[in-house]
Design a protein around this motif. Structure first.
Motif, PDB file in Angstrom:
ATOM      1  N   LEU A 186       0.829  -1.208   0.000  1.00 27.65           N
ATOM      2  CA  LEU A 186       0.000   0.000   0.000  1.00 27.65           C
ATOM      3  C   LEU A 186       0.864   1.258   0.000  1.00 27.65           C
ATOM      4  O   LEU A 186       0.577   2.235  -0.705  1.00 27.65           O
ATOM      5  CB  LEU A 186      -0.937   0.002   1.215  1.00 27.65           C
ATOM      6  CG  LEU A 186      -1.976  -1.128   1.237  1.00 27.65           C
ATOM      7  CD1 LEU A 186      -2.756  -1.111   2.552  1.00 27.65           C
ATOM      8  CD2 LEU A 186      -2.927  -1.026   0.046  1.00 27.65           C
ATOM      9  N   THR A 187       1.946   1.237   0.792  1.00 25.70           N
ATOM     10  CA  THR A 187       2.813   2.413   0.874  1.00 25.70           C
ATOM     11  C   THR A 187       3.494   2.679  -0.463  1.00 25.70           C
ATOM     12  O   THR A 187       3.583   3.827  -0.914  1.00 25.70           O
ATOM     13  CB  THR A 187       3.871   2.212   1.983  1.00 25.70           C
ATOM     14  OG1 THR A 187       3.183   1.986   3.205  1.00 25.70           O
ATOM     15  CG2 THR A 187       4.753   3.430   2.133  1.00 25.70           C
TER      16      THR A 187
ATOM     17  N   GLN B 112       1.004   4.108  -2.863  1.00 25.73           N
ATOM     18  CA  GLN B 112       0.789   5.553  -2.610  1.00 25.73           C
ATOM     19  C   GLN B 112       1.943   6.358  -3.182  1.00 25.73           C
ATOM     20  O   GLN B 112       1.738   7.365  -3.856  1.00 25.73           O
ATOM     21  CB  GLN B 112       0.695   5.839  -1.100  1.00 25.73           C
ATOM     22  CG  GLN B 112      -0.467   5.172  -0.382  1.00 25.73           C
ATOM     23  CD  GLN B 112      -1.767   5.935  -0.514  1.00 25.73           C
ATOM     24  OE1 GLN B 112      -1.868   6.857  -1.323  1.00 25.73           O
ATOM     25  NE2 GLN B 112      -2.766   5.524   0.248  1.00 25.73           N
ATOM     26  N   ALA B 113       3.177   5.910  -2.884  1.00 24.30           N
ATOM     27  CA  ALA B 113       4.358   6.666  -3.299  1.00 24.30           C
ATOM     28  C   ALA B 113       4.453   6.759  -4.817  1.00 24.30           C
ATOM     29  O   ALA B 113       4.890   7.761  -5.367  1.00 24.30           O
ATOM     30  CB  ALA B 113       5.623   6.022  -2.723  1.00 24.30           C
TER      31      ALA B 113
ATOM     32  N   ARG C 241       1.926   6.787  -6.794  1.00 21.39           N
ATOM     33  CA  ARG C 241       0.650   7.320  -7.288  1.00 21.39           C
ATOM     34  C   ARG C 241      -0.140   6.243  -8.062  1.00 21.39           C
ATOM     35  O   ARG C 241      -0.743   6.516  -9.088  1.00 21.39           O
ATOM     36  CB  ARG C 241       0.888   8.553  -8.179  1.00 21.39           C
ATOM     37  CG  ARG C 241       1.458   9.739  -7.441  1.00 21.39           C
ATOM     38  CD  ARG C 241       0.372  10.392  -6.602  1.00 21.39           C
ATOM     39  NE  ARG C 241       0.852  11.497  -5.783  1.00 21.39           N
ATOM     40  CZ  ARG C 241       1.178  11.358  -4.485  1.00 21.39           C
ATOM     41  NH1 ARG C 241       1.096  10.193  -3.891  1.00 21.39           N
ATOM     42  NH2 ARG C 241       1.571  12.387  -3.788  1.00 21.39           N
TER      43      ARG C 241
ATOM     44  N   ARG D 222       1.390   3.514  11.058  1.00 19.02           N
ATOM     45  CA  ARG D 222       2.691   2.855  11.214  1.00 19.02           C
ATOM     46  C   ARG D 222       3.730   3.966  11.113  1.00 19.02           C
ATOM     47  O   ARG D 222       3.669   4.786  10.197  1.00 19.02           O
ATOM     48  CB  ARG D 222       2.877   1.832  10.107  1.00 19.02           C
ATOM     49  CG  ARG D 222       4.249   1.193  10.084  1.00 19.02           C
ATOM     50  CD  ARG D 222       4.301   0.079   9.048  1.00 19.02           C
ATOM     51  NE  ARG D 222       4.212   0.575   7.682  1.00 19.02           N
ATOM     52  CZ  ARG D 222       4.845   0.024   6.636  1.00 19.02           C
ATOM     53  NH1 ARG D 222       5.605  -1.032   6.812  1.00 19.02           N
ATOM     54  NH2 ARG D 222       4.713   0.529   5.428  1.00 19.02           N
TER      55      ARG D 222
ATOM     56  N   THR E 219       1.224   5.271   6.597  1.00 19.76           N
ATOM     57  CA  THR E 219       2.613   5.086   7.022  1.00 19.76           C
ATOM     58  C   THR E 219       3.297   6.444   7.078  1.00 19.76           C
ATOM     59  O   THR E 219       3.130   7.272   6.183  1.00 19.76           O
ATOM     60  CB  THR E 219       3.359   4.172   6.036  1.00 19.76           C
ATOM     61  OG1 THR E 219       2.779   2.873   6.095  1.00 19.76           O
ATOM     62  CG2 THR E 219       4.838   4.072   6.388  1.00 19.76           C
TER      63      THR E 219
ATOM     64  N   ARG F 206       7.144   8.359   7.989  1.00 19.18           N
ATOM     65  CA  ARG F 206       8.569   8.118   8.195  1.00 19.18           C
ATOM     66  C   ARG F 206       9.251   9.387   8.706  1.00 19.18           C
ATOM     67  O   ARG F 206       8.978  10.478   8.208  1.00 19.18           O
ATOM     68  CB  ARG F 206       9.242   7.669   6.888  1.00 19.18           C
ATOM     69  CG  ARG F 206       8.757   6.331   6.374  1.00 19.18           C
ATOM     70  CD  ARG F 206       9.574   5.840   5.179  1.00 19.18           C
ATOM     71  NE  ARG F 206       9.624   6.805   4.096  1.00 19.18           N
ATOM     72  CZ  ARG F 206       8.667   6.953   3.190  1.00 19.18           C
ATOM     73  NH1 ARG F 206       7.575   6.203   3.242  1.00 19.18           N
ATOM     74  NH2 ARG F 206       8.775   7.848   2.236  1.00 19.18           N
TER      75      ARG F 206
ATOM     76  N   ASP G 114       2.902   8.521   3.369  1.00 12.52           N
ATOM     77  CA  ASP G 114       2.010   8.310   2.234  1.00 12.52           C
ATOM     78  C   ASP G 114       1.561   9.640   1.636  1.00 12.52           C
ATOM     79  O   ASP G 114       1.418   9.767   0.436  1.00 12.52           O
ATOM     80  CB  ASP G 114       0.780   7.510   2.687  1.00 12.52           C
ATOM     81  CG  ASP G 114       1.140   6.078   3.038  1.00 12.52           C
ATOM     82  OD1 ASP G 114       2.193   5.612   2.573  1.00 12.52           O
ATOM     83  OD2 ASP G 114       0.384   5.432   3.779  1.00 12.52           O
TER      84      ASP G 114
END
Lengths: 92, 287
Positions: free
Chosen positions: A28-29, A32-33, A35, B15, B45, B47, B67
């Motif tokens: 999922l991350t 997202q990153a 797009r 997270r 998430t 960071r 995100d």
């Protein structure tokens, strides 16, 4: 980390049932990153997914829908402006 | 990431990863009584990264990533790492939340009904909500009120309350020391200390309730109460909402419903005792 897994899910959505709870956060991350969360949401629609994953993808899909409406509105406005311009060339 | 932790606040799982141990240790302390994300899969998430690899060691500087990010966010010194994490979590909600209409507001519940306190930073909404939370009300949250567009109900998001400056001492007199985080000095908003919501607030983090009163508190003037018309409430809440525009029609419908069904008042209060009394009187009269 799991960009390969994201690519696999986009090409073969059925693989979603093999994704482990430990792998989902990275998928999922990364989506997202890159797009690609909206695309992933559309590709995986109709499959049974963990509720948290479904919730994240639902949000991505809503986001993509809003983006689509906004983009179409821009096009509509540009179209109207150009039509006005061609009808009245002295108008700028 | 080298260090990480996760938690669930109301309906949202987070997270958090960090290049350093200290912010994660601080967060683990603040969130020690919070549940883990459902299925252990977080919604967002975050960071905390070094701006360069060597800035992990030399004048360590924390860049917020995750995100959802804003390109112009400035890095913070490592001593403010917990604050950076809190800001980053807020940012995920502000930019990424699509299931709820988000209003920048504190909210508390009593008798199954919710009071929403909204206003700019420094208006006293966090302090009032924290005080009410220690006076028989259930704290839903001090940062975001989450309005469900389908039901109109307010959902809890009981993050640790970010107390600023003088309100730190006000609350230190009311809550035991183990509910406080470390004091963070010299932030852009002055000194900050987090207060962990009490057991009732954490136990009720899945219980939503319908809004019954909207207040616009303002600290620092003589006591006063003013009725606020729905048109003004609507405009002020669009400004206080971080995702009103991106929710499009759903946001408009949810906000219109909230504004037309909920009475609203603006209050001025010179001190916390007066503020508490005003709020409780208004609640008895209107809710």
């Amino acid at each position: 980390m799991s960009a390969r897994l994201l690519c696999q899910l986009l090409t073969e959505p059925g693989r979603a049932r093999d994704v482990t709870p430990a792998q989902w956060p990275s998928v999922l991350t990364i989506a997202q990153a890159e797009r690609l969360a909206g695309s992933l949401a559309y590709r995986l629609s109709g499959l049974t997914l963990p509720p948290s994953v479904q919730s994240v993808l639902d949000a991505a899909r809503l986001n993509a829908d809003t983006g689509r409406v906004q983009a179409l509105w821009e096009v509509e406005m540009a179209g109207r402006a150009l039509a006005l311009h061609s009808a009245f060339p002295s108008c700028s | 990431m080298r260090f990480s932790t996760s938690m669930r606040v109301g309906p949202v799982g987070f997270r958090i990863g960090s290049d350093w141990r200290a912010p994660i240790a601080g967060l683990k302390r603040l969130y020690r009584d919070y549940p883990k994300p459902a299925d252990d899969i977080p919604h967002f998430t975050v960071r905390l990264e070094a701006t360069h690899w060597w800035r992990r060691f030399v004048r360590p500087s924390v860049r917020i990533a995750g995100d959802h990010t804003l390109p112009e966010a400035l890095p913070l010194p490592l001593a403010q790492g917990v604050l950076a994490a809190e800001m980053a979590m807020n940012l995920q909600m502000a930019l990424g939340q699509r299931h709820f209409l988000l209003v920048h507001a504190a909210s508390v519940e009593r008798d199954g009904k919710v009071m929403i306190l909204t206003g700019e930073s420094g208006s006293g909404k966090s302090t009032l909500a924290a005080l009410l939370g220690e006076h028989g009300w259930r704290l839903l949250g001090d940062e975001f009120a989450l309005i469900d567009p389908q039901t109109g109900e307010a959902h809890p998001f009981p993050r640790p309350i970010s107390l600023k400056n003088a309100s730190i001492d006000v609350m230190a007199a009311l809550a035991p020391p183990e509910r406080f985080g470390e004091r963070i000095n010299g932030t852009p908003k002055g000194d900050i200390r987090h207060l962990i919501p009490n057991a009732a607030a954490l136990a009720g983090m899945d219980k939503s309730a319908p809004p019954a009163l909207i207040l616009f508190p303002r600290f620092g003037n003589a006591a006063d109460v003013r009725e606020v018309l729905p048109s003004e409430v609507f405009i002020r809440l669009t400004q206080a909402s971080t995702n009103y525009v991106s929710l499009a029609e759903r946001g408009y419908t949810a906000l219109t419903q909230l504004v037309t069904q909920t009475p609203a008042r603006a209050i001025d209060f010179p001190d916390t005792a007066t503020g508490l009394k005003l709020v409780q009187d208004l609640w008895a009269e209107l809710a």
